[in-house]
Motif scaffolding. Structure first.
Motif, mmCIF file in Angstrom:
data_model
loop_
_atom_site.group_PDB
_atom_site.id
_atom_site.type_symbol
_atom_site.label_atom_id
_atom_site.label_comp_id
_atom_site.label_asym_id
_atom_site.label_seq_id
_atom_site.Cartn_x
_atom_site.Cartn_y
_atom_site.Cartn_z
ATOM 1 N N PHE A 115 -8.993 5.882 28.865
ATOM 2 C CA PHE A 115 -9.664 4.601 28.637
ATOM 3 C C PHE A 115 -9.269 4.127 27.288
ATOM 4 N N SER A 116 -9.214 5.248 26.297
ATOM 5 C CA SER A 116 -8.916 4.512 24.822
ATOM 6 C C SER A 116 -7.770 4.219 24.774
ATOM 7 N N LEU A 117 -6.484 4.770 25.343
ATOM 8 C CA LEU A 117 -5.147 4.352 25.439
ATOM 9 C C LEU A 117 -4.962 3.023 25.883
ATOM 10 N N ALA A 118 -5.641 2.542 27.049
ATOM 11 C CA ALA A 118 -5.792 1.474 27.780
ATOM 12 C C ALA A 118 -6.566 0.353 27.186
ATOM 13 N N ASN A 119 -7.578 0.691 26.265
ATOM 14 C CA ASN A 119 -8.531 -0.318 25.861
ATOM 15 C C ASN A 119 -8.784 -0.505 24.317
ATOM 16 N N HIS A 120 -8.203 0.354 23.586
ATOM 17 C CA HIS A 120 -8.464 0.514 22.125
ATOM 18 C C HIS A 120 -7.408 -0.053 21.381
ATOM 19 N N GLY A 121 -6.437 -0.118 21.705
ATOM 20 C CA GLY A 121 -4.892 -0.841 20.995
ATOM 21 C C GLY A 121 -4.744 0.528 20.134
ATOM 22 N N ALA A 122 -3.819 0.088 19.174
ATOM 23 C CA ALA A 122 -3.130 0.921 18.331
ATOM 24 C C ALA A 122 -3.981 1.645 17.345
ATOM 25 N N GLY A 123 -3.857 2.877 17.224
ATOM 26 C CA GLY A 123 -4.821 3.428 16.230
ATOM 27 C C GLY A 123 -3.883 4.160 15.084
ATOM 28 N N VAL A 124 -4.720 4.469 14.075
ATOM 29 C CA VAL A 124 -4.262 5.158 12.905
ATOM 30 C C VAL A 124 -5.002 6.475 12.506
ATOM 31 N N VAL A 125 -4.208 7.604 11.966
ATOM 32 C CA VAL A 125 -4.929 8.619 11.403
ATOM 33 C C VAL A 125 -4.967 8.700 10.145
ATOM 34 N N LEU A 126 -6.031 8.740 9.408
ATOM 35 C CA LEU A 126 -6.150 8.733 7.844
ATOM 36 C C LEU A 126 -6.707 10.136 7.368
ATOM 37 N N ARG A 127 -5.615 10.718 6.535
ATOM 38 C CA ARG A 127 -6.168 12.207 6.310
ATOM 39 C C ARG A 127 -6.471 12.018 4.879
ATOM 40 N N MET A 128 -7.520 12.688 4.347
ATOM 41 C CA MET A 128 -8.339 12.787 3.188
ATOM 42 C C MET A 128 -8.036 14.078 2.355
ATOM 43 N N ARG A 129 -7.688 14.017 1.026
ATOM 44 C CA ARG A 129 -7.627 15.196 0.293
ATOM 45 C C ARG A 129 -9.250 15.556 -0.349
ATOM 46 N N PRO A 130 -10.177 16.495 -0.036
ATOM 47 C CA PRO A 130 -11.209 16.416 -0.739
ATOM 48 C C PRO A 130 -10.974 16.858 -2.146
ATOM 49 N N GLU A 131 -11.783 15.669 -3.120
ATOM 50 C CA GLU A 131 -11.914 16.090 -4.500
ATOM 51 C C GLU A 131 -13.281 16.373 -4.830
ATOM 52 N N ARG A 132 -14.209 15.807 -4.338
ATOM 53 C CA ARG A 132 -15.661 16.096 -4.624
ATOM 54 C C ARG A 132 -16.585 16.430 -3.645
#
Length: 141
Positions: A115-132
């Motif tokens: 469902f997600s591949l057919a309906n949500h369009g392109a996605g992006v993964v955002l990775r965060m480096r924990p600081e606080r």
């Protein structure tokens, strides 16, 4: 009482729904929305969202975001982590499947991914480096 590093990392690694917060446009409060996330102790938490979503655009502009997870039982406990974006990559079916498997029963993962591949369009993964980190277990209230 604040959690130890091990306690907060273990808690964040559990499949909670996070509240994501990111600075918004001038004159507006921070954007705060629920989101699925992935994390392993000692690593960098990551989220998967729409490439053209408001949260993606705001995170790219701010260069950082925060995640907060909590629970009410058996005690009130929360962990908040904040830091800079250290990696942005295109979402893949494999990463989408990993995220879905973290939150959904096994028999629902394939249907969600399709469902997600057919309906949500392109996605992006955002990775965060924990600081606080901010964390607490309020015990038996």
């Amino acid at each position: 009482m604040p959690l130890t590093r091990e306690e907060r990392e273990t808690f964040l690694a559990e499949p909670h729904i996070a509240a994501l917060a990111v600075a918004a446009e001038a004159g507006r409060a921070p954007l705060t929305v629920p989101i699925w996330y992935q994390y392993a102790p000692g690593g960098d938490p990551w989220i998967l969202t729409g490439l053209d979503s408001r949260k993606s655009r705001l995170i790219q502009k701010a260069g950082r975001f925060s995640l907060m997870v909590d629970r009410l039982e058996p005690t009130i406990r929360y962990v908040s982590v904040e830091g800079p974006v250290v990696e942005t990559v295109a979402a893949t079916e494999e990463l989408l499947r990993e995220m879905a498997a973290r939150y959904l029963p096994a028999e629902k993962v394939d249907g969600y991914v399709d469902f997600s591949l057919a309906n949500h369009g392109a996605g992006v993964v955002l990775r965060m480096r924990p600081e606080r980190w901010v964390s607490s277990d309020l015990g038996e209230l």
